[in-house]
Motif scaffolding. Structure first.
Motif, PDB file in Angstrom:
ATOM      1  N   LEU A 123      49.168  10.585 -30.336  1.00 17.63           N
ATOM      2  CA  LEU A 123      50.433  11.098 -30.869  1.00 17.63           C
ATOM      3  C   LEU A 123      50.857  10.331 -32.112  1.00 17.63           C
ATOM      4  CD1 LEU A 123      52.513  11.759 -27.617  1.00 17.63           C
ATOM      5  CD2 LEU A 123      51.322  13.419 -29.043  1.00 17.63           C
ATOM      6  N   ARG A 124      50.626   9.038 -32.103  1.00 17.63           N
ATOM      7  CA  ARG A 124      51.007   8.211 -33.253  1.00 17.63           C
ATOM      8  C   ARG A 124      50.164   8.554 -34.480  1.00 17.63           C
ATOM      9  NH1 ARG A 124      53.877   3.333 -33.848  1.00 17.63           N
ATOM     10  NH2 ARG A 124      54.453   3.347 -36.047  1.00 17.63           N
ATOM     11  N   LEU A 125      48.916   8.920 -34.265  1.00 19.70           N
ATOM     12  CA  LEU A 125      48.039   9.316 -35.365  1.00 19.70           C
ATOM     13  C   LEU A 125      48.495  10.641 -35.985  1.00 19.70           C
ATOM     14  CD1 LEU A 125      44.534   8.408 -33.883  1.00 19.70           C
ATOM     15  CD2 LEU A 125      45.677   7.299 -35.815  1.00 19.70           C
ATOM     16  N   ILE A 126      48.962  11.548 -35.133  1.00 16.95           N
ATOM     17  CA  ILE A 126      49.406  12.864 -35.614  1.00 16.95           C
ATOM     18  C   ILE A 126      50.821  12.791 -36.185  1.00 16.95           C
ATOM     19  CG2 ILE A 126      49.890  15.257 -34.929  1.00 16.95           C
ATOM     20  CD1 ILE A 126      47.713  14.912 -32.774  1.00 16.95           C
ATOM     21  N   PHE A 127      51.684  11.984 -35.530  1.00 19.22           N
ATOM     22  CA  PHE A 127      53.076  11.828 -35.971  1.00 19.22           C
ATOM     23  C   PHE A 127      53.339  10.347 -36.286  1.00 19.22           C
ATOM     24  CE2 PHE A 127      52.949  15.151 -32.645  1.00 19.22           C
ATOM     25  CZ  PHE A 127      53.289  16.264 -33.410  1.00 19.22           C
ATOM     26  N   PRO A 128      53.021   9.892 -37.482  1.00 23.72           N
ATOM     27  CA  PRO A 128      53.169   8.473 -37.833  1.00 23.72           C
ATOM     28  C   PRO A 128      54.598   7.945 -37.671  1.00 23.72           C
ATOM     29  CG  PRO A 128      51.883   9.618 -39.495  1.00 23.72           C
ATOM     30  CD  PRO A 128      52.448  10.661 -38.585  1.00 23.72           C
ATOM     31  N   GLU A 129      55.583   8.865 -37.822  1.00 29.05           N
ATOM     32  CA  GLU A 129      56.986   8.433 -37.732  1.00 29.05           C
ATOM     33  C   GLU A 129      57.498   8.388 -36.290  1.00 29.05           C
ATOM     34  OE1 GLU A 129      56.971  12.808 -37.476  1.00 29.05           O
ATOM     35  OE2 GLU A 129      55.902  11.330 -38.676  1.00 29.05           O
ATOM     36  N   LEU A 130      56.643   8.760 -35.336  1.00 26.30           N
ATOM     37  CA  LEU A 130      57.052   8.833 -33.932  1.00 26.30           C
ATOM     38  C   LEU A 130      57.412   7.452 -33.375  1.00 26.30           C
ATOM     39  CD1 LEU A 130      57.199  11.184 -31.832  1.00 26.30           C
ATOM     40  CD2 LEU A 130      55.027  10.348 -30.951  1.00 26.30           C
ATOM     41  N   GLU A 131      58.509   7.377 -32.658  1.00 33.14           N
ATOM     42  CA  GLU A 131      58.938   6.118 -32.033  1.00 33.14           C
ATOM     43  C   GLU A 131      58.323   6.048 -30.637  1.00 33.14           C
ATOM     44  OE1 GLU A 131      63.176   6.436 -32.250  1.00 33.14           O
ATOM     45  OE2 GLU A 131      63.249   5.678 -34.299  1.00 33.14           O
ATOM     46  N   THR A 132      57.228   5.316 -30.529  1.00 27.56           N
ATOM     47  CA  THR A 132      56.439   5.310 -29.292  1.00 27.56           C
ATOM     48  C   THR A 132      57.196   4.727 -28.104  1.00 27.56           C
ATOM     49  OG1 THR A 132      55.435   3.255 -30.080  1.00 27.56           O
ATOM     50  CG2 THR A 132      54.188   5.268 -30.419  1.00 27.56           C
ATOM     51  N   HIS A 133      58.103   3.789 -28.359  1.00 30.56           N
ATOM     52  CA  HIS A 133      58.846   3.204 -27.235  1.00 30.56           C
ATOM     53  C   HIS A 133      59.718   4.248 -26.532  1.00 30.56           C
ATOM     54  CE1 HIS A 133      61.806   2.931 -30.515  1.00 30.56           C
ATOM     55  NE2 HIS A 133      62.737   2.908 -29.580  1.00 30.56           N
ATOM     56  N   LYS A 134      60.207   5.227 -27.297  1.00 30.72           N
ATOM     57  CA  LYS A 134      60.996   6.305 -26.688  1.00 30.72           C
ATOM     58  C   LYS A 134      60.114   7.226 -25.855  1.00 30.72           C
ATOM     59  CE  LYS A 134      64.757   6.470 -30.074  1.00 30.72           C
ATOM     60  NZ  LYS A 134      65.500   7.328 -31.042  1.00 30.72           N
TER      61      LYS A 134
END
Length: 577
Positions: A123-134
């Protein structure tokens, strides 16, 4: 000995020979049948496969060699499954302003996640702005949640290629606005259930869902090209004069069609959010303001219409200041003590306007303003409509109303009233829709043709004469007439030093076709702005902050740029005036 060896030899030979030439009769006949059947099936399947290869090869070759029209037809057939839930909105030139399209959203079903760490990395690769902690917190709750709505095509493709069963891609219809901010205050927005919640989208919500408009479109009178030019000039003006907001309206003075309506600040309609801040109010339709000296035109027209004055009527011994109910009313400049009726408008005399209104009287003046529908809620194509503040008439109210103070209306109603004054006195109904107006349709005449002609001639002098207050709008070849208005803003019943500046113009004034209104909310002096007069003289260091030094400048720039589009730039100033 010999016989024994011979015996052994014969045994070996027979063993070897029998193994090599074993007759068919010894083979199991059932096994042989099975082999034959298997070979037949293989041959049959190979034949079918070969046929499919030939068919697909021929099809691919045909499509690659087909002319472009055939490909378009094929594409159209493929899109027949798409059924719009809402009709398109177009401008007068057929440019798309709003349209429904298919779009995807992505969600996660935590119960189907096999490797959380791997999922987060993907998901982080596809959405770099994604807040993974959430995302981690949401995964722990073990309830379905959305990663993102309105995916781009790349995002959708990349998620699909992951092949992760825990990721759900949902298709739904989304409303897009290709012009983004350009018409935000007019078009409005819809919610996630495809229902209009503001602007045109709300006012025509039922219409846009009918089969008629789904199969065709809702066509507006607005011109996107004009809208862009006007908006760019207003953005520049806000910077030049440090205003907190601005707006402009361009309307056909004869049929009420609105060609441009801009209110700043605006917002991108594709980024849906709640518009609660007052700065996002549609200043043209919903804003209610004291407009200042633009009301002096109505005062003069009321005197002419009632036969109380003519344009040459002299008013002598005009004082510089007077008092009403203990409040001071003064002139904005040192003006001559003796002025004719037309000079009162040209030089924008407050005391002169009061004297005209006093001659007219409360009842006749009130009736004239009411005939222009300045104080009632206007019938329009949007729900975002302002209501003028009610007031009581009296001697002091008559005095202040004569020059546009202590009396409110919306810019839309003000523009409509000027259009009526300019078009020969005929009533019009402002509209955002493209109308099929009949040239010979009977219209209600509110003001006499004679009054209209006289008012137009004086409005031209406000712009063209040296002593007029709107010289910066005197763009060569456009025959502009108009009136300035500078008003102090009243906040919670107390007048402040903050200003609301207005300029309303008609052009070409010999036979008005368009009305252009420009407003600046809380403009500031612009000492570093270079003013260029029509004669070529340039001026810098001006500290005055009246309409003649800002809104008129903006209107002049707009008219100069939109004139060629409106095909009026070859008109010469009329000799009638």
């Amino acid at each position: 000995m010999k016989s024994k060896n011979s015996k052994n030899k014969s045994k070996k030979k027979s063993f070897f020979f029998e193994d090599y030439i074993e007759p068919e009769s010894l083979i199991d006949s059932k096994k042989l049948d099975l082999v034959k059947v298997s070979l037949s099936r293989v041959n049959f399947l190979f034949l079918i496969f070969f046929c499919f290869v030939i068919i697909f090869s021929v099809k691919i070759t045909y499509l690659s060699l087909s002319p472009l029209p055939n490909k378009i037809i094929f594409s159209e057939k493929a899109n027949k499954n798409f059924i719009k839930k809402r009709g398109d909105i177009l401008d007068r030139n057929g440019i798309i302003l709003a349209r429904n399209i298919d779009i995807y959203s992505a969600g996660v079903r935590p119960s189907l996640v096999k490797d959380k760490k791997k999922l987060l990395i993907n998901l982080r690769l596809i959405f770099p702005e994604l807040e993974t902690h959430k995302i981690k917190l949401k995964l722990k709750k073990n309830k379905f949640f959305y990663i993102k709505k309105r995916l781009t095509e790349n995002e959708k493709t990349n998620l699909f290629l992951l092949g992760d069963k825990s990721i759900l891609l949902e298709k739904y219809q989304f409303r897009i606005y290709p012009q983004k901010n350009l018409l935000s205050h007019i078009l409005g927005q819809i919610d996630d259930d495809n229902a209009g919640i503001s602007g045109i989208e709300k006012f025509f919500d039922k219409n846009l869902k009918t089969k008629l408009l789904i199969n065709s479109s809702l066509k507006l009178a607005l011109d996107s090209n004009l809208q862009h030019i006007v908006r760019e000039e207003l953005i520049g003006a806000q910077s030049d004069f440090n205003a907190i907001g601005s707006a402009a309206l361009l309307m056909d003075a004869n049929n009420g069609e609105i060609l441009s309506l801009v209110s700043l600040p605006d917002y991108d309609l594709n980024k849906r959010f709640s518009i609660n801040d007052d700065i996002y109010t549609n200043k043209i339709t919903k804003g209610v303001y004291e407009m200042g000296s633009v009301f002096k035109t109505f005062t003069l027209a009321a005197g002419l219409e009632n036969g109380i004055i003519d344009q040459k009527t002299m008013f002598t011994n005009l004082k510089h200041k007077i008092f009403c109910a203990g409040r001071e009313i003064s002139e904005h400049d040192n003006l001559p003590k003796n002025l004719s009726a037309e000079q009162i408008l040209i030089q924008s005399s407050n005391i002169g306007a009061i004297r005209i209104a006093q001659k007219i009287g409360i009842e006749k003046y009130k009736d004239f303003l009411n005939s222009l529908n300045l104080f009632k809620i206007i019938n329009f194509d949007l729900e975002e409509i302002g209501t003028p503040i009610p007031f009581r008439w009296g001697k002091c109210k008559l005095a202040t109303a004569s020059f546009g103070h202590g009396i409110t209306t919306t810019p839309l109603q003000l523009a409509r009233a000027y259009a009526i004054l300019g078009n020969g006195g005929y009533e019009i109904q402002p509209t955002i829709l493209k109308t099929r107006s009949n040239e010979y349709e009977q219209k209600k005449q509110i003001i006499s043709t004679e009054t209209s002609k006289i008012v137009n001639s004086i409005l031209r002098k406000v712009v063209s004469n040296k002593e007029g207050t709107a010289n910066f709008a005197n763009i060569d070849g456009y025959e502009v007439g108009g009136k300035t208005g500078t008003a102090l803003k009243s906040i919670e019943g107390v007048y402040t030093e903050k200003k609301f500046n207005t300029f309303v113009s008609l052009f070409p004034i010999s036979r008005p076709k368009y009305v252009l209104l420009v407003i600046l909310d809380e403009p500031k002096p612009a000492p570093y702005f270079v003013y260029e007069f029509p004669n070529g003289y340039k001026h810098k260091g001006e500290k005055r902050n009246t309409s003649g030094w800002n809104t008129v400048v903006v209107a002049g720039k707009i008219i100069e740029k939109i004139g060629p589009i409106l095909a009026i730039n070859n008109l010469q100033a009329s000799n009638k005036f």
